[in-house]
Motif scaffolding. Structure first.
Motif, PDB file in Angstrom:
ATOM      1  N   GLU A  17      12.727 -68.032  66.350  1.00 16.95           N
ATOM      2  CA  GLU A  17      12.998 -67.845  67.773  1.00 16.95           C
ATOM      3  C   GLU A  17      11.920 -68.521  68.629  1.00 16.95           C
ATOM      4  N   ALA A  18      10.654 -68.338  68.286  1.00 15.12           N
ATOM      5  CA  ALA A  18       9.559 -68.951  69.042  1.00 15.12           C
ATOM      6  C   ALA A  18       9.580 -70.473  68.896  1.00 15.12           C
ATOM      7  N   ASP A  20      12.232 -72.341  68.303  1.00 12.20           N
ATOM      8  CA  ASP A  20      13.374 -72.810  69.096  1.00 12.20           C
ATOM      9  C   ASP A  20      13.058 -72.813  70.586  1.00 12.20           C
ATOM     10  N   ARG A  21      12.341 -71.790  71.043  1.00  7.93           N
ATOM     11  CA  ARG A  21      11.964 -71.715  72.456  1.00  7.93           C
ATOM     12  C   ARG A  21      11.048 -72.878  72.830  1.00  7.93           C
ATOM     13  N   GLU A  24      13.181 -75.985  73.053  1.00  7.09           N
ATOM     14  CA  GLU A  24      13.975 -75.942  74.280  1.00  7.09           C
ATOM     15  C   GLU A  24      13.132 -76.331  75.496  1.00  7.09           C
ATOM     16  N   HIS A  25      11.924 -75.813  75.573  1.00  8.18           N
ATOM     17  CA  HIS A  25      11.044 -76.149  76.703  1.00  8.18           C
ATOM     18  C   HIS A  25      10.694 -77.637  76.703  1.00  8.18           C
ATOM     19  N   ASP A  95       3.117 -71.500  75.561  1.00 12.57           N
ATOM     20  CA  ASP A  95       3.995 -70.574  76.262  1.00 12.57           C
ATOM     21  C   ASP A  95       5.032 -69.947  75.333  1.00 12.57           C
ATOM     22  N   ALA A  96       5.431 -70.689  74.307  1.00 10.25           N
ATOM     23  CA  ALA A  96       6.428 -70.194  73.352  1.00 10.25           C
ATOM     24  C   ALA A  96       5.806 -69.346  72.249  1.00 10.25           C
TER      25      ALA A  96
END
Length: 104
Positions: A17-18, A20-21, A24-25, A95-96
């Motif tokens: 999840e982290a 992927d985040r 995405e960013h 940030d992720a």
């Protein structure tokens, strides 16, 4: 990308999840080309990270944590980018929830 104006930034994450985040960013917020972003296990085993997250949290019945997730180690995200994009990529990684960020 291979020249003196390009750097590879590498970060490790505990969950898919982290990772992927972070991706995405990089792609959506900062305009990094998706083909310059790579994700892989840090070791030789298949892994979704070191702890459950996202779809790994609950089983289909919704009555508990899944036990079949491949939690065999951290994930590594690397990105090849122009030198002027290094600071924003580092920020996206941190940030992720990146554990470690390095470059080469």
């Amino acid at each position: 990308m291979s020249n003196d104006n390009v750097k590879t930034l590498i970060a490790t994450f505990d969950t898919r999840e982290a990772a992927d985040r972070a991706i995405e960013h990089l792609v959506q917020q900062y305009g990094i080309d998706r083909s310059d972003v790579f994700v892989e296990a840090t070791g030789s085993d298949n892994t979704a990270g070191t702890q459950p997250s996202g779809g790994d949290v609950e089983n289909r019945e919704g009555d508990g944590v899944r036990t079949d997730a491949a939690l065999e180690g951290q994930l590594q995200v690397s990105v090849d980018l122009a030198l002027e994009d290094v600071d924003k990529a580092q920020a996206a990684f941190r940030d992720a929830g990146a554990r470690d960020v390095s470059s080469r």
